[in-house]
Design an enzyme around this catalytic site. Structure first.
Site, PDB file in Angstrom:
ATOM      1  N   ILE A 199     -38.217 -41.851  16.656  1.00  0.00           N
ATOM      2  CA  ILE A 199     -39.070 -40.663  16.624  1.00  0.00           C
ATOM      3  C   ILE A 199     -38.223 -39.404  16.475  1.00  0.00           C
ATOM      4  CG2 ILE A 199     -40.713 -39.289  17.957  1.00  0.00           C
ATOM      5  CD1 ILE A 199     -41.608 -41.952  19.283  1.00  0.00           C
TER       6      ILE A 199
ATOM      7  N   VAL B 134     -35.362 -48.136  21.798  1.00  0.00           N
ATOM      8  CA  VAL B 134     -35.141 -47.802  20.390  1.00  0.00           C
ATOM      9  C   VAL B 134     -36.175 -46.782  19.892  1.00  0.00           C
ATOM     10  CG1 VAL B 134     -35.001 -48.736  18.044  1.00  0.00           C
ATOM     11  CG2 VAL B 134     -34.119 -50.058  19.954  1.00  0.00           C
ATOM     12  N   CYS B 135     -37.385 -46.864  20.411  1.00  0.00           N
ATOM     13  CA  CYS B 135     -38.486 -46.038  19.898  1.00  0.00           C
ATOM     14  C   CYS B 135     -38.209 -44.532  19.924  1.00  0.00           C
ATOM     15  CB  CYS B 135     -39.777 -46.364  20.635  1.00  0.00           C
ATOM     16  SG  CYS B 135     -40.353 -48.058  20.342  1.00  0.00           S
ATOM     17  N   PRO B 136     -37.698 -43.968  21.037  1.00  0.00           N
ATOM     18  CA  PRO B 136     -37.425 -42.530  21.000  1.00  0.00           C
ATOM     19  C   PRO B 136     -36.348 -42.141  20.001  1.00  0.00           C
ATOM     20  CG  PRO B 136     -36.589 -43.513  23.029  1.00  0.00           C
ATOM     21  CD  PRO B 136     -37.453 -44.540  22.371  1.00  0.00           C
TER      22      PRO B 136
END
Length: 248
Positions: free
Chosen positions: A80, A75-77
């Site tokens: 960002i 999920v993080c990318p």
């Protein structure tokens, strides 16, 4: 209307004394408190070089400090990349953006270089491997050594005015966050307050001028249609139908 009265009072010259009284009641949240001081190594994706960031760099500016769990996750990318896509709009609003995780600056560099979603990234990503800054902002997952999805909006006075914290499985909405930034900036500039779902062009409540007639009569100043219109309802219904389809 306590919240409106408090907003009005905090704009007075006695704001510092009022703030001391308010923050004593704010256990477990950072809203209305000053941004914690910090200094971290970072990777500046815009230049491709390592750098250092400090809370001093953001004083007097609208700032977003956005924590995420870890590099090389799922999920993080997406978060960002979504924030990076909104960066031109945030820059026009005069907002600085700092992403933070407990990974090292070396991990950040490799992450940006290898993840396709982060191509053309312009954000600066700070490294907090000891978790010191993550703990200061209250978003450390102890035992895991990772940060929750914590997003903080700081005004030019260094005061945190918005805090959103979510568990790792679900990413945050950049679109909604941009709306919140505009609302906070408008309220900061004018002293007026913004009702639910406020967008530029919608009605605000001028409580900085005359509170008394409005007390118990907010419906004479804004209508339900001002708060949620047909397009909003239509969009929610469409989301519901899609959700029901994928949840079968």
């Amino acid at each position: 209307m306590a919240c409106e009265k408090d907003t009005k009072e905090l704009n007075k010259t006695t704001k510092e004394e009022k703030m001391e009284e308010v923050v004593k009641t704010q256990e477990g949240v950072l809203v209305l408190k000053n941004m914690p001081e910090f200094k971290m190594e970072a990777y500046d994706a815009a230049t491709g070089h390592y750098t250092e960031v400090s809370s001093e760099d953001y004083k007097g500016k609208w700032t977003v400090v956005c924590f995420y769990p870890a590099d090389f996750t799922f999920v993080c990318p997406t978060e960002i990349a979504a924030m990076n896509a909104a960066l031109p709009i945030l820059k026009e609003l005069g907002v600085e953006v700092l992403a933070v995780s407990t990974d090292t600056k070396f991990s950040h560099k490799r992450f940006v270089e290898t993840e396709p979603l982060l191509k053309d990234l312009k954000l600066t990503i700070a490294a907090d491997p000891t978790g010191e800054v993550t703990r200061k902002f209250g978003v450390m997952i102890e035992g895991a050594g990772l940060a929750l999805r914590g997003r903080f909006l700081i005004n030019p006075d260094g005061q945190i005015v918005a805090e959103e914290v979510q568990s790792p499985p679900v990413g945050r909405s950049v679109k909604e966050f941009v709306r919140q930034i505009m609302a906070h900036q408008y309220a900061y500039k004018t002293g007026e307050v913004c009702p639910a779902n406020w967008k530029p062009g919608k009605k605000t409540l001028p409580v900085n001028t005359d509170i008394e007639p409005m007390t118990g009569n907010v419906g004479k100043y804004v209508t339900l249609e001002d708060l949620i219109d047909e397009n909003d309802v239509k969009e929610m219904k469409e989301m519901l139908e899609k959700f029901k389809e994928i949840s079968k």
